[in-house]
Design an enzyme around this catalytic site. Structure first.
Site, PDB file in Angstrom:
ATOM      1  N   SER A  95      41.001  38.089  38.381  1.00 20.23           N
ATOM      2  CA  SER A  95      42.238  37.641  37.709  1.00 20.23           C
ATOM      3  C   SER A  95      42.939  36.727  38.713  1.00 20.23           C
ATOM      4  O   SER A  95      43.751  37.162  39.523  1.00 20.23           O
ATOM      5  CB  SER A  95      43.140  38.820  37.359  1.00 20.23           C
ATOM      6  OG  SER A  95      42.498  39.682  36.458  1.00 20.23           O
ATOM      7  N   LYS A 170      45.168  35.248  31.164  1.00 19.16           N
ATOM      8  CA  LYS A 170      45.046  36.624  31.691  1.00 19.16           C
ATOM      9  C   LYS A 170      46.345  37.057  32.384  1.00 19.16           C
ATOM     10  O   LYS A 170      46.796  38.198  32.233  1.00 19.16           O
ATOM     11  CB  LYS A 170      43.862  36.676  32.673  1.00 19.16           C
ATOM     12  CG  LYS A 170      43.733  37.951  33.472  1.00 19.16           C
ATOM     13  CD  LYS A 170      43.391  39.145  32.608  1.00 19.16           C
ATOM     14  CE  LYS A 170      43.427  40.422  33.440  1.00 19.16           C
ATOM     15  NZ  LYS A 170      43.241  41.614  32.630  1.00 19.16           N
ATOM     16  N   LYS A 239      50.484  41.125  41.613  1.00 14.40           N
ATOM     17  CA  LYS A 239      49.935  39.770  41.800  1.00 14.40           C
ATOM     18  C   LYS A 239      49.869  39.014  40.476  1.00 14.40           C
ATOM     19  O   LYS A 239      50.264  37.848  40.388  1.00 14.40           O
ATOM     20  CB  LYS A 239      48.547  39.904  42.469  1.00 14.40           C
ATOM     21  CG  LYS A 239      47.671  38.689  42.523  1.00 14.40           C
ATOM     22  CD  LYS A 239      46.622  38.617  41.424  1.00 14.40           C
ATOM     23  CE  LYS A 239      45.718  39.823  41.330  1.00 14.40           C
ATOM     24  NZ  LYS A 239      44.716  39.736  40.279  1.00 14.40           N
TER      25      LYS A 239
HETATM   26  P1  NDP Z   1      39.451  46.460  44.034  1.00 13.84           P
HETATM   27  O1  NDP Z   1      40.582  46.383  44.992  1.00 13.84           O
HETATM   28  O2  NDP Z   1      38.998  47.783  43.547  1.00 13.84           O
HETATM   29  O3  NDP Z   1      38.150  45.723  44.662  1.00 13.84           O
HETATM   30  C1  NDP Z   1      38.279  44.493  45.319  1.00 13.84           C
HETATM   31  C2  NDP Z   1      36.906  43.973  45.700  1.00 13.84           C
HETATM   32  O4  NDP Z   1      37.100  42.747  46.439  1.00 13.84           O
HETATM   33  C3  NDP Z   1      36.118  44.906  46.625  1.00 13.84           C
HETATM   34  O5  NDP Z   1      34.751  44.741  46.366  1.00 13.84           O
HETATM   35  C4  NDP Z   1      36.487  44.361  48.016  1.00 13.84           C
HETATM   36  O6  NDP Z   1      35.511  44.649  49.007  1.00 13.84           O
HETATM   37  C5  NDP Z   1      36.492  42.881  47.752  1.00 13.84           C
HETATM   38  N1  NDP Z   1      37.292  42.132  48.724  1.00 13.84           N
HETATM   39  C6  NDP Z   1      38.610  42.297  48.995  1.00 13.84           C
HETATM   40  N2  NDP Z   1      39.000  41.388  49.924  1.00 13.84           N
HETATM   41  C7  NDP Z   1      37.906  40.648  50.230  1.00 13.84           C
HETATM   42  C8  NDP Z   1      37.666  39.556  51.119  1.00 13.84           C
HETATM   43  N3  NDP Z   1      38.660  39.034  51.868  1.00 13.84           N
HETATM   44  N4  NDP Z   1      36.408  39.043  51.191  1.00 13.84           N
HETATM   45  C9  NDP Z   1      35.409  39.555  50.427  1.00 13.84           C
HETATM   46  N5  NDP Z   1      35.565  40.597  49.572  1.00 13.84           N
HETATM   47  C10 NDP Z   1      36.806  41.125  49.474  1.00 13.84           C
HETATM   48  O7  NDP Z   1      39.867  45.513  42.823  1.00 13.84           O
HETATM   49  P2  NDP Z   1      39.386  45.583  41.289  1.00 13.84           P
HETATM   50  O8  NDP Z   1      37.914  45.696  41.218  1.00 13.84           O
HETATM   51  O9  NDP Z   1      40.241  46.547  40.551  1.00 13.84           O
HETATM   52  O10 NDP Z   1      39.858  44.121  40.800  1.00 13.84           O
HETATM   53  C11 NDP Z   1      39.108  42.935  41.053  1.00 13.84           C
HETATM   54  C12 NDP Z   1      39.738  41.826  40.206  1.00 13.84           C
HETATM   55  O11 NDP Z   1      39.642  42.184  38.816  1.00 13.84           O
HETATM   56  C13 NDP Z   1      41.233  41.615  40.500  1.00 13.84           C
HETATM   57  O12 NDP Z   1      41.583  40.268  40.391  1.00 13.84           O
HETATM   58  C14 NDP Z   1      41.910  42.441  39.399  1.00 13.84           C
HETATM   59  O13 NDP Z   1      43.236  41.972  39.134  1.00 13.84           O
HETATM   60  C15 NDP Z   1      40.949  42.230  38.240  1.00 13.84           C
HETATM   61  N6  NDP Z   1      40.962  43.258  37.199  1.00 13.84           N
HETATM   62  C16 NDP Z   1      40.929  44.606  37.490  1.00 13.84           C
HETATM   63  C17 NDP Z   1      40.957  45.543  36.471  1.00 13.84           C
HETATM   64  C18 NDP Z   1      40.919  47.019  36.723  1.00 13.84           C
HETATM   65  O14 NDP Z   1      41.077  47.792  35.759  1.00 13.84           O
HETATM   66  N7  NDP Z   1      40.683  47.501  37.954  1.00 13.84           N
HETATM   67  C19 NDP Z   1      41.058  45.121  35.062  1.00 13.84           C
HETATM   68  C20 NDP Z   1      40.968  43.690  34.856  1.00 13.84           C
HETATM   69  C21 NDP Z   1      40.963  42.806  35.897  1.00 13.84           C
HETATM   70  P3  NDP Z   1      35.559  46.023  49.845  1.00 13.84           P
HETATM   71  O15 NDP Z   1      34.707  47.004  49.084  1.00 13.84           O
HETATM   72  O16 NDP Z   1      34.995  45.644  51.165  1.00 13.84           O
HETATM   73  O17 NDP Z   1      37.008  46.447  49.940  1.00 13.84           O
END
Ligand code: NDP
Length: 294
Positions: A95, A170, A239
């Site tokens: 997102s 979104k 965010k």
């Molecule tokens: P999480 O915080 O659970 O996961 C984030 C992911 O990004 C992890 O795999 C993390 O790796 C990785 N990450 C974070 N920082 C970095 C970086 N600097 N470099 C590389 N990898 C990185 O988030 P979500 O999965 O919940 O959300 C992901 C996206 O989807 C967001 O934009 C969110 O707004 C959107 N979203 C989420 C929903 C939900 O229900 N959760 C619903 C719809 C959209 P690591 O494992 O190392 O921390």
């Protein structure tokens, strides 16, 4: 072009269940910053693990990113360098924000690589069921290619406009979710204080014109039940509201409701921390009001 192999970057709360469908439908390669998460995913779901994002890109036709914000997407995409090949496609399921997507798209276009913003709606349960709604922002032929890939985890895939349009849509959707959480929390806190039981109030609201996904599903499942599951971080919704506010301001639209909601979510994020769930904003209201919504 028919897509045979897909790389998935970002196996977080929503990325991981999405990637399960990708691994089932395509020859999949995964990379995650914390590599152990990629290894546990691969051993359960039969994907290959890349040691670096560049190694992943070299091995696939299309790449999906699912990272916190557009800033991390650009950070990862720009470190990949020469591994990008002309004809590759990046499908960004983050997102993100429209300006961030246009920046990443411009970087990739110089290398002949396509970009489609493809955020998802439907939560972790929709991701597990493979019934997400996917919005696509971009141009042909990339949009058709993105549709082919995203279909494996979606019930609905819709092309909504040019690059950045899907991220804007979104963000507005999630701002509406946030406004509803804030308003329902405040309204129910007052009703409980004056003696109305929360489940009675919800039953009446859900048979009336004030109902929403928040009152029909989130409050019964998470607030009045006191279950507070953590599926979508409040920090991420904060965010999203910020992205929506920026979009409204960029287009000269009044933004009073969304600005007030941004302030409340920013305050809750400081109070409750980066790991709190989005619905836990209600805990801040409860503390200030001196009442539990139950
Ligand atoms: P999480 O915080 O659970 O996961 C984030 C992911 O990004 C992890 O795999 C993390 O790796 C990785 N990450 C974070 N920082 C970095 C970086 N600097 N470099 C590389 N990898 C990185 O988030 P979500 O999965 O919940 O959300 C992901 C996206 O989807 C967001 O934009 C969110 O707004 C959107 N979203 C989420 C929903 C939900 O229900 N959760 C619903 C719809 C959209 P690591 O494992 O190392 O921390």
């Amino acid at each position: 072009m028919t897509v045979k192999s897909v790389g998935f970057i970002g196996l977080g709360a929503i990325g991981r269940p999405m990637a399960v469908h990708v691994a089932y439908a395509f020859d999949a390669v995964v990379w995650n910053r914390t590599l152990a998460n990629a290894e546990s995913f691969a051993s359960r779901h039969g994907a290959r693990v890349a040691q670096t994002p560049a190694e992943l890109v070299s091995a696939v036709d299309a790449v999906i990113t699912c990272l916190p914000t557009s800033a991390e997407v650009f950070e990862v995409v720009s470190t990949i360098g020469d591994a990008w090949r002309s004809g590759h496609l990046l499908i960004d399921a983050t997102s993100g924000d429209p300006a961030g997507s246009r920046r990443t798209a411009a970087f990739l276009e110089e290398r002949g690589v396509g970009f489609v913003d493809a955020p998802v709606s439907g939560g972790t349960s929709g991701a597990e069921a493979g019934t997400l709604t996917v919005m696509l922002g971009g141009n042909e032929p990339w949009v058709a290619m993105a549709r082919e890939v995203a279909g494996c985890y979606a019930a609905k895939v819709e092309h909504v406009g040019p690059i950045g349009a899907a991220h804007a849509l979104k963000a507005v959707n999630n701002a509406l979710l946030a406004v509803n959480i804030l308003a329902a929390g405040e309204g129910l806190a007052a009703l409980v204080k004056l003696g109305v039981k929360a489940d009675v109030a919800l039953e009446i609201i859900n048979a009336s014109s004030g109902r929403s996904n928040v009152t029909e599903n989130l409050f019964p499942e998470r607030v009045t039940s006191r279950a507070w599951p953590r599926t979508f971080r409040l920090a991420l919704l904060d965010k999203d509201v910020g992205v929506a506010l920026q979009v409204l301001q960029d287009y000269g639209v009044p933004a009073a409701a969304i600005a007030t909601t941004k302030e409340a979510f920013g305050k809750a994020r400081k109070l409750l921390g980066e790991e709190a769930d989005h619905v836990e904003l209600v805990k801040m209201i409860e503390r200030e009001a001196g009442v539990e919504i139950k």
